[in-house]
Design a protein around this motif. Structure first.
Motif: not given
Length: 167
Positions: A50-61, A86-92, A119-129
């Motif tokens: 579920a998206v709520a579970s994925m949002a929790t994962h992202y916050k710890t990354m 595309m962009t997906l809603d993570l809530g909050d 399906n794929g790879k979730a990651y955190v990045t910094e997006v340039s201007v």
């Protein structure tokens, strides 16, 4: 005597073939089959988190962290130029930017508000201007909105190799 025995046996056989009355306390469970349109690699809907579970994962990354995942979420926006992101809603008020592996998938441009499984790879990045401005152009934002982008930002991202679009 033989005919009476034969008659009794026939009655038992016919009685055993009779339909049993349903128990009113038993409930039938209907399994709803959901139809999906598939894009990219073939994936199945099972075991998507579920998206709520994925949002929790992202916050710890942290920036640079990644995990393989399959998640269900609602589409917020789609690239109006080609359907290449595309962009997906993570809530909050959070969202995840989804790009497609090897630029191999193009999504329909009119799917905002629809549910997808990616399906794929979730990651955190910094997006340039510059990259943020490019996405704003793809989205069709005004010149003023694009010019207001002045700082890089930490972004939740996802590289999808397969997508199921709920019909």
């Amino acid at each position: 005597m033989k005919s009476i025995t034969l008659t009794i046996i026939c009655l038992f056989v016919l009685n055993s073939c009779k339909n049993k009355a349903e128990n009113p306390q038993e409930k039938q469970i209907e399994i709803e089959k959901t139809d999906y349109t598939s894009f990219g690699n073939t994936i199945i809907a099972d075991d998507a988190i579920a998206v709520a579970s994925m949002a929790t994962h992202y916050k710890t990354m942290s920036v640079g962290d990644s995990i393989n995942s399959k998640m269900t979420a609602t589409v917020n926006k789609v690239c109006q130029s080609k359907g290449c992101w595309m962009t997906l809603d993570l809530g909050d008020n959070e969202e995840v930017m989804v790009k497609f592996k090897d630029y191999a998938i193009f999504m329909p441009k009119d799917i905002a508000g629809k549910e997808v499984i990616i399906n794929g790879k979730a990651y955190v990045t910094e997006v340039s201007v510059d990259e943020q401005r490019h996405y704003a152009e793809d989205e069709g934002q005004s010149t003023e909105q694009i010019a207001s982008i002045t700082e890089p930002k930490k972004t939740y991202s996802f590289e999808a190799d397969g997508v199921l679009l709920k019909q």
